[in-house]
Design an enzyme around this catalytic site. Structure first.
Site, PDB file in Angstrom:
ATOM      1  N   CYS A 176      -8.990   2.148  -5.282  1.00 61.38           N
ATOM      2  CA  CYS A 176      -9.281   2.960  -3.917  1.00 61.38           C
ATOM      3  C   CYS A 176      -7.840   3.459  -3.647  1.00 61.38           C
ATOM      4  O   CYS A 176      -7.907   4.233  -2.675  1.00 61.38           O
ATOM      5  CB  CYS A 176      -9.825   2.058  -3.041  1.00 61.38           C
ATOM      6  SG  CYS A 176     -11.220   1.072  -3.925  1.00 61.38           S
TER       7      CYS A 176
ATOM      8  N   HIS B  21     -16.484   7.883   0.237  1.00 64.97           N
ATOM      9  CA  HIS B  21     -15.192   7.206  -0.185  1.00 64.97           C
ATOM     10  C   HIS B  21     -15.068   7.732  -1.863  1.00 64.97           C
ATOM     11  O   HIS B  21     -15.302   7.018  -2.632  1.00 64.97           O
ATOM     12  CB  HIS B  21     -15.360   5.816  -0.133  1.00 64.97           C
ATOM     13  CG  HIS B  21     -14.020   4.964  -0.880  1.00 64.97           C
ATOM     14  ND1 HIS B  21     -12.869   5.547  -1.044  1.00 64.97           N
ATOM     15  CD2 HIS B  21     -14.155   3.530  -1.149  1.00 64.97           C
ATOM     16  CE1 HIS B  21     -11.973   4.614  -1.592  1.00 64.97           C
ATOM     17  NE2 HIS B  21     -12.627   3.390  -1.932  1.00 64.97           N
TER      18      HIS B  21
ATOM     19  N   CYS C 199      -8.459  -1.122   1.529  1.00 65.87           N
ATOM     20  CA  CYS C 199      -8.502  -2.264   0.426  1.00 65.87           C
ATOM     21  C   CYS C 199      -8.792  -1.594  -0.722  1.00 65.87           C
ATOM     22  O   CYS C 199      -8.951  -0.463  -0.825  1.00 65.87           O
ATOM     23  CB  CYS C 199      -9.594  -3.142   0.961  1.00 65.87           C
ATOM     24  SG  CYS C 199     -11.321  -2.256   0.708  1.00 65.87           S
TER      25      CYS C 199
END
Length: 391
Positions: free
Chosen positions: A95, A347, A377
């Site tokens: 991520c 995302h 995160c």
């Protein structure tokens, strides 16, 4: 503000509209095309910058296979006006990939290994699903919780540990959609979104100018009707307060302060500090807390010094514990994710680090803030953070 010659400054930053991964507006547009369009837009908007000066194109991408494989950064570069003499690399920190791209370029600039970099990231989650081709090692369960690869369950764990209720999560999810919708209506995304050719629901070509992921009708009451997505028996995390699967890209033009000055450019901001940190994979969503604390310490700052924050909303159940432990609960509506977040916008894994930083810099410019933090995160237990100072 006085700048040192090797300070890392942002000249410009842009992103694509966010498209739904399932039959969305970019279902017929490739990841490389999304990215290349943004890069050429950066040079259109900043015509004093010669693409031949680009030292390296550094691009975040998580699932590097199919159209995102074989060093997708170079595949992208070859579609742009950046000449073949410039290099390109793809980076993967799950991520945090696009933010790692920012950090890699910044470290090069700080150490005199280049002056001009294009950074960003992409993920086409419609064409390349999140776990496409992934083969998990069964022996990993000897070293970390078996559920560590199941992001939704790590969010459930965080919510339980921090006493985050289902109602709090639903309210936070609704807030994300409401603020993103307001930002769209008021034109707050206009400076960061580059319109890209896609297709409408009927299959006709269309210029996509806004995020198609925002659901303005969303309320905490409507989210309360959804079933838990990951723990059907006792869970509180639902699809409605989790980040969406989306297709998207983001891009930034980074430069040394001395080169920006020589070209007569006015930077948006400079990087004050950067950090990454690890945490238990079973609570991977907690990573922004140690990463942010480390970055603030390196900048000689405190949480109270920061004007605006962008936290990637992987899950409401993950965001709220981070907000709580950074002591931001009392100032959320004044400082945190003021244009919504990934619950509304999605995302796209490799893109998000530059996307949230782009949104943050535009919020800081619009509202007059001096200091900002973008943090997120990272699956398997990491966090990454960047402290920005507006110029």
């Amino acid at each position: 503000m006085s700048l040192n010659p090797r300070d890392v400054v942002v000249i410009d930053c842009v992103r694509s509209p966010m498209g739904r991964a399932k039959a969305g507006c970019f279902r017929n547009v490739r990841a490389e095309t999304l990215s290349a369009t943004l890069i050429d837009a950066l040079f259109d908007r900043n015509d004093k910058v010669d693409p031949a000066e680009v030292e390296d194109l550094i691009w975040g991408c998580v699932n590097q296979t199919l159209e995102q494989g074989f060093n997708v950064a170079r595949q992208i570069s070859l579609l742009t006006r950046i000449p073949h003499t410039s290099s390109a690399q793809t980076v993967n920190r799950l991520c945090g990939s696009a933010m790692s791209a920012i950090h890699t370029a910044a470290q090069a600039i700080m150490t005199g290994n280049g002056d001009v970099f294009v950074v960003g990231g992409v993920e086409h989650m419609g064409h390349v699903p999140m776990t496409q081709g992934f083969d998990h090692n069964p022996a990993a369960s000897k070293y970390s919780a078996k559920a560590s690869n199941m992001m939704g369950l790590t969010a459930e764990m965080l919510a339980k540990m921090h006493g985050i209720s289902r109602q709090q999560q639903d309210e936070f999810g609704a807030r994300s959609h409401r603020l993103a919708h307001e930002a769209t209506l008021e034109g707050r995304f206009r400076n960061e979104i580059i319109s890209i050719q896609g297709h409408d629901d009927d299959g006709f070509p269309a210029l996509i100018e806004n995020d198609e992921t925002i659901r303005p009708e969303t309320t905490a009451e409507s989210l309360a009707q959804l079933r838990p997505a990951f723990d059907p028996k006792s869970g509180t995390v639902t699809a409605g307060q989790s980040s969406q699967l989306t297709d998207g890209a983001s891009a930034m033009l980074l430069m040394s302060a001395e080169r920006a000055q020589a070209l007569g450019l006015t930077p948006m901001a400079k990087i004050r500090s950067m950090a990454t940190a690890g945490c238990d994979p079973a609570i991977m969503g907690y990573g922004p807390v140690p990463a942010t604390k480390k970055a603030l310490k390196r900048a000689g700052l405190k949480v109270e010094d920061i004007d605006f924050w962008e936290l990637n909303e992987a899950f409401a159940a993950q965001s709220l514990p981070v907000i709580k432990d950074l002591k931001l609960m009392g100032v959320v509506d004044q400082k945190v994710n003021l244009n919504g977040g990934a619950i509304a916008l999605g995302h796209p894994l490799g893109c998000s680090g530059a996307r949230i930083s782009t949104t943050l810099l535009n919020v800081m410019a619009a509202k007059g803030g001096t200091l900002g933090v973008s943090t997120m995160c990272i699956g398997l237990g990491q966090g990454i953070a960047t402290v920005w100072e507006r110029i």
